[in-house]
Enzyme design. Structure first.
Site, PDB file in Angstrom:
ATOM      1  N   HIS A  69       2.538  15.898   6.285  1.00 30.90           N
ATOM      2  CA  HIS A  69       2.087  17.287   6.468  1.00 30.90           C
ATOM      3  C   HIS A  69       2.502  18.034   5.202  1.00 30.90           C
ATOM      4  CE1 HIS A  69       1.017  20.930   8.735  1.00 30.90           C
ATOM      5  NE2 HIS A  69       2.121  21.484   8.273  1.00 30.90           N
ATOM      6  N   SER A  91      -2.257  16.185   6.831  1.00 26.81           N
ATOM      7  CA  SER A  91      -2.562  17.576   7.180  1.00 26.81           C
ATOM      8  C   SER A  91      -2.005  18.538   6.139  1.00 26.81           C
ATOM      9  CB  SER A  91      -1.985  17.886   8.568  1.00 26.81           C
ATOM     10  OG  SER A  91      -0.644  17.460   8.666  1.00 26.81           O
ATOM     11  N   PHE A 128      15.710  28.357  -1.002  1.00 25.44           N
ATOM     12  CA  PHE A 128      15.323  27.722   0.259  1.00 25.44           C
ATOM     13  C   PHE A 128      16.412  26.756   0.728  1.00 25.44           C
ATOM     14  CE2 PHE A 128      13.360  24.532   2.920  1.00 25.44           C
ATOM     15  CZ  PHE A 128      12.625  25.300   3.791  1.00 25.44           C
ATOM     16  N   ASP A 158      12.446  33.052  12.688  1.00 27.05           N
ATOM     17  CA  ASP A 158      13.731  33.256  12.010  1.00 27.05           C
ATOM     18  C   ASP A 158      14.291  34.640  12.282  1.00 27.05           C
ATOM     19  OD1 ASP A 158      14.446  30.911  10.691  1.00 27.05           O
ATOM     20  OD2 ASP A 158      12.827  31.208   9.240  1.00 27.05           O
ATOM     21  N   GLU A 214      -0.770  22.680   5.312  1.00 32.48           N
ATOM     22  CA  GLU A 214      -0.340  23.961   5.907  1.00 32.48           C
ATOM     23  C   GLU A 214      -0.612  25.113   4.947  1.00 32.48           C
ATOM     24  OE1 GLU A 214       3.335  24.017   8.191  1.00 32.48           O
ATOM     25  OE2 GLU A 214       3.917  25.820   7.100  1.00 32.48           O
TER      26      GLU A 214
END
Ligand code: FAD
Length: 297
Positions: free
Chosen positions: A268, A15, A218, A109, A17
């Protein structure tokens, strides 16, 4: 189609995103990316919900376009941010009207610069509560988020896993993980989750590093450790975009192959609305003998 129906026939799912772009140009780029990745016949794709709940309408519109016009099973992300329970029920009605049958249910978040999540009065405090609300609606397949290195706010991996179990008990049908750069975190998490009784598919989220500064930011924000050898290789070439991407794609390809060899229930891809890195990795996965039904025809 519900993602849970896809699970009935697919041992592994592949998949992609995407996120809702802010500009017209970004939208054109997204459409080109979807077109390029469509030939891999993804089992499903998902569209994120902007930080602070900012992209609600765009998220639904893009997910609906992918589902109803482009013809790929699509999942809309949804967060608790800025919504009361009544608002969430309105959004669920709108998703249903748009023929969207899959939701990734998240807390969201805290705003930038803030450490704690502040919930909306009359809304939900956790992903678990949102999952319960969606489950009560009864019409959606529900994904929940998992954190192989523990969620940044969690007291421990153990306590985070107890909430993962709660996500399952509240009605989550599958879990997609935050990105991680060392597969040992995923394997440990999967084993610990199973011991806690989490029997859902835990689909690894994969993102090739293509930008040194972005991944270090990140890593600090989301608690995703960068293995020291990868960090050193990236640092050596940090000012050369092509070289950073080369190192990042090679690392992600090795990660994906290792995950599939070790029984991961699919991949994903966090595409960041770009197709090149995902295509390169997917091609290597196909060459490695996995995902044959996804070979571009
Ligand atoms: P929760 O499950 O609520 O967990 C948050 C913290 O609370 C954790 O420390 C957990 O241990 C704890 N906790 C969980 N349940 C309870 C409970 N019942 N009582 C007390 N504590 C609890 N963000 C967006 O804004 N938009 C997106 O589209 C988006 N997509 C994402 C997709 C994936 C696959 C992932 C992994 C993350 C995504 N995020 C997105 C980020 C996500 O919103 C943040 O990671 C957020 O901080 C946590 O969301 P959650 O649903 O996991 O929260």
């Amino acid at each position: 189609m519900k993602i849970t129906d896809i699970f009935q026939t697919q041992e592994r799912t592949f998949s992609f995103e995407f996120f809702p772009p802010k500009t017209e140009n970004g939208y054109e780029i997204l459409l080109r990316t979807i077109e390029a990745l469509r030939s891999y016949r993804p089992d499903f794709v998902s569209v994120t919900y902007g930080a602070m709940g900012t992209t609600q309408d765009k998220t639904i519109a893009i997910t609906a376009k992918i589902q109803n016009e482009i013809g790929i099973t699509a999942m809309s992300h949804l967060t608790c941010v800025g919504s009361t329970e009544a608002n969430i029920n309105e959004i669920l009605a709108s998703l249903e009207k748009s023929n969207i049958k899959n939701i990734m249910a998240l807390r969201g978040d805290p705003p930038e610069g803030q450490k704690e999540f502040i919930y909306t009065q009359g809304g939900f405090k956790n992903g678990t509560d949102l999952i319960r609300c969606i489950k009560e609606n009864g019409r959606f397949a529900i994904g929940g988020a998992g954190y192989p290195e523990g969620h940044v706010e969690a007291a421990s991996l153990e306590s985070d896993l107890a909430y993962l179990k709660m996500k399952m008990d509240m009605g989550a049908d599958f879990i997609v993980t935050q990105l991680f750069l060392d597969n040992r975190h995923y394997y440990k998490y999967r084993d610990m989750a199973l011991k806690k009784g989490v029997t859902l598919r835990i689909i690894p989220g994969v993102m090739p590093v293509t930008n040194y500064d972005q991944i270090t930011k990140f890593s600090t924000m989301c608690g995703c450790a960068i293995p020291s050898d990868l960090e050193a290789r990236l640092r050596d070439v940090r000012d050369n975009k092509e070289e950073v991407a080369k190192v990042g794609i090679e690392h992600a390809t090795n990660q994906c192959m290792d995950l599939l060899r070790n029984g991961a229930p699919g991949l994903h891809f966090y595409t960041l609305n770009k197709s090149t890195a995902t295509q390169e990795i997917f091609n290597a996965v196909l060459t490695g003998g996995y995902g044959q039904g996804h070979r571009p025809g």
